[in-house]
Design an enzyme around this catalytic site. Structure first.
Site, mmCIF file in Angstrom:
data_model
loop_
_atom_site.group_PDB
_atom_site.id
_atom_site.type_symbol
_atom_site.label_atom_id
_atom_site.label_comp_id
_atom_site.label_asym_id
_atom_site.label_seq_id
_atom_site.Cartn_x
_atom_site.Cartn_y
_atom_site.Cartn_z
ATOM 1 N N ASP A 119 9.646 42.742 9.256
ATOM 2 C CA ASP A 119 9.796 44.117 9.504
ATOM 3 C C ASP A 119 10.622 45.082 8.607
ATOM 4 O O ASP A 119 10.282 46.220 8.224
ATOM 5 C CB ASP A 119 10.059 44.499 10.915
ATOM 6 C CG ASP A 119 9.143 43.586 11.885
ATOM 7 O OD1 ASP A 119 8.095 43.185 11.371
ATOM 8 O OD2 ASP A 119 9.690 43.351 12.963
ATOM 9 N N GLY A 165 7.980 50.673 21.258
ATOM 10 C CA GLY A 165 7.461 49.461 22.104
ATOM 11 C C GLY A 165 5.906 49.249 21.862
ATOM 12 O O GLY A 165 5.256 48.760 22.635
HETATM 13 C C1 GLA Z 1 8.135 40.664 15.317
HETATM 14 C C2 GLA Z 1 9.352 40.468 14.612
HETATM 15 C C3 GLA Z 1 8.766 40.024 13.122
HETATM 16 C C4 GLA Z 1 7.779 38.902 13.205
HETATM 17 C C5 GLA Z 1 6.620 39.482 14.087
HETATM 18 C C6 GLA Z 1 5.479 38.204 14.242
HETATM 19 O O1 GLA Z 1 7.649 42.001 14.759
HETATM 20 O O2 GLA Z 1 10.252 41.287 14.432
HETATM 21 O O3 GLA Z 1 9.930 39.253 12.574
HETATM 22 O O4 GLA Z 1 8.103 37.665 13.559
HETATM 23 O O5 GLA Z 1 7.075 39.694 15.439
HETATM 24 O O6 GLA Z 1 4.743 38.154 13.126
#
Ligand code: GLA
Length: 417
Positions: free
Chosen positions: A207, A157
Site C-alpha cells: 500500500d 475502512g
Molecule cells: C492489506 C495490507 C497489504 C497487503 C494486503 C493484502 O492491504 O496492508 O500490505 O498485505 O492487505 O494483499
C-alpha cells in the site's frame, strides 16, 4: 484544489492562525491483482486511485509536533523527543488516527538516529541496523517542530488503504520540511514501519509503495523482495473500460485476527518447505507441498503461489493484449481468496458474482479481505447497469447497500502547493 485539500488548509489555519509552508498529498490504492503476496516477498500490481489525503504542514519554532485531522476533533501534540517513549509500546496513549502521522515522524527520526557517514538515511530505512548508529552527523532538523493538518477523500475502512495515503502525505511533507532528501521507496518504508510498529498492524509494503509510486493510467508492478517497481500501462480509457469499486461497507481491521493468522500460515508453509518465503515456491512445487503439510496450510500456500503466478500472467496479458484480457485472471484470483485463503465474505462474493452476471469482464475482492471493497472491470457505458445489478443483489440478500464508484489510476504522492 479539491475539497479535502481546502479542508486541510482551513484546518491548518484554525490550528495555527497562519498558512502552511506547503500542502502534500498521497492517494489511496486499489490492487488490481496480487493479494497477500507482498509479505511473502512476492509480486503485486496495485494502482493509485484518484482519491487523496492532504497534509497541510508548517515548521514550528519549538521541537514539538502537533497533528489535527478531520477524522477526529482531538488535537494531539507531543515533543519530538517523546516519540520514542510512545512507540511501539505506549501507542495506546494517543488516538488511533494520530498514530499514523506521529508514527511516520517517529520512523523517520529513528532512521536518522541510525544514519551516519557511509550509512545514509535511505539505507537506514531499508532496515539493516547492524553496526551503525554511532558518529552521527549534525541533525538540526531533528529538533524542528512541525504542525500538520490532515484531511482526506479516501473512504476509511473500504480496503482502499486510507492509512497508506496518510502515511504517504505526511512522509512527503516531513521529507521536504526536514530536508531529508529521501527517495520514494524509503518514504514508503517509513510508512510501513509506522503501520507495523506505531499502529500495530502486521501488513506488507504494497500500500505504501502504491501511494508513493502510482502513475496516471498505469498500475505499479512491484517485486516485494527487491522493491523494484515498474509502471504497467492500463489503457482503461482507450479500451473504453472503467474500474468500478464496490465498497461493501463491511468493516475490517487488520490489527486483529484473520490477517495475522494468514501471515502465520504462510510462514509455517515456507518453513515446512525449507524456503525463506513463499516467493521461492512455484506452481510446479505444489504437489510436494501437499505432502509436507496439513490441508489448511497447504491451501494457504496454494493461494499465494498461484496468486504470484497470476500477477506475472496479468502483467504479460496487459503488455500483449491490453486490459480486456485480464478478466479471467481477476476471477481466478477471487476464487482462490474465497476457497483457498478464505478471506472473502458473502458481501464480497455477491459483489463479484452480481457484477459479472451483469456484464463485468472480471471482478475480485481487493485488499486484505474480511470486508472492504471489490473491484469490477466494466465497459465504460455499462457502469450504471452493473451498479444497479450489484445494488439489487445486495438488497435481495438483505445486505447494507454498497457504495459504488469509479476510480481512475492516478499519480502517487506529490506536493500540491
Ligand atoms: C492489506 C495490507 C497489504 C497487503 C494486503 C493484502 O492491504 O496492508 O500490505 O498485505 O492487505 O494483499
Amino acid at each position: 484544489m479539491t475539497g479535502a485539500a481546502t479542508e486541510a488548509r482551513s484546518l491548518f489555519a484554525r490550528l495555527t492562525g497562519g498558512s502552511p509552508d506547503g500542502v502534500w498529498s498521497a492517494p489511496g490504492r486499489a490492487n488490481l491483482i496480487g493479494e497477500h503476496t507482498d509479505y511473502n516477498d512476492g509480486f503485486v500490481l496495485p494502482f493509485a486511485i484518484d482519491r487523496r489525503t492532504y497534509a497541510a504542514a508548517g515548521i514550528r519554532a519549538d521541537a514539538r509536533i502537533r497533528v489535527a485531522s478531520t477524522f477526529d476533533d482531538a488535537v494531539v501534540e507531543v515533543g519530538l523527543d517523546e516519540l520514542d517513549a510512545l512507540f511501539p509500546d505506549e501507542r495506546g496513549a494517543v488516538p488511533e488516527w494520530a498514530r499514523y502521522p506521529l508514527g511516520v515522524a517517529w520512523a523517520l527520526r529513528g532512521a536518522a538516529s541510525r544514519a551516519c557517514p557511509g550509512f545514509t538515511l535511505n539505507e537506514a530505512l531499508q532496515g539493516d541496523e547492524s553496526g551503525h548508529g554511532t558518529d552521527k552527523p549534525g541533525q538540526g532538523w531533528m529538533t524542528t517542530g512541525v504542525d500538520l493538518a490532515i484531511a482526506s477523500d479516501v473512504p476509511v475502512g473500504a480496503g482502499l488503504s486510507s492509512s497508506a495515503a496518510i502515511e504517504g502525505a505526511v512522509a512527503s511533507a516531513l521529507d521536504e520540511l526536514w530536508d531529508l532528501g529521501l527517495d520514494r521507496v524509503a518514504l514508503a518504508q517509513a510508512g510501513r514501519r509506522a503501520e507495523n510498529e506505531a499502529v500495530g498492524t502486521p501488513t506488507g509494503i504494497m500500500d505504501q509503495l502504491a501511494a508513493m509510486l502510482g502513475r496516471a493510467d498505469a498500475a505499479v508492478f512491484l517485486d516485494c523482495r527487491s522493491l523494484d517497481a515498474e509502471p504497467v500501462d492500463l489503457g482503461f480509457a482507450g479500451a473504453r473500460l472503467a474500474l468500478l469499486v464496490i465498497d461493501t461497507r463491511v468493516a475490517h481491521a487488520h490489527s486483529t485476527g484473520g490477517y495475522r493468522d494468514r501471515r502465520d500460515a504462510c510462514e509455517r508453509g515456507a518453513r515446512l518447505l525449507g524456503v525463506p518465503a513463499l516467493r521461492d515456491v512455484s506452481v510446479a512445487d505444489l504437489p510436494r507441498a501437499a505432502e509436507l503439510m496439513d490441508d489448511v496450510t497447504f491451501r494457504r500456500v496454494r493461494h499465494v503461489v498461484t496468486e504470484n503466478q497470476r500477477v506475472l500472467d496479468t502483467v504479460a496479458a496487459l503488455h500483449r493484449e491490453g486490459p480486456r484480457a485480464i478478466g479471467g485472471l481477476m476471477l481466478a484470483s477471487h476464487a482462490s481468496m474465497r476457497d483457498d485463503f478464505e478471506i472473502s465474505v458473502p458481501e464480497l462474493d455477491t459483489a463479484v458474482e452480481a457484477s459479472v452476471a451483469a456484464g463485468a469482464l472480471g471482478a475480485r475482492m481487493t485488499g486484505g479481505g474480511f470486508g472492504g471493497a471489490a473491484i469490477a472491470l466494466v465497459d465504460h457505458d455499462e457502469v450504471e447497469k452493473v451498479t444497479d445489478a450489484v445494488t439489487a443483489a445486495f438488497a435481495a440478500a438483505r445486505f447494507v447497500a454498497p457504495h459504488c464508484f469509479v476510480v481512475t489510476p492516478s499519480e502517487g504522492a506529490r506536493r500540491e502547493a
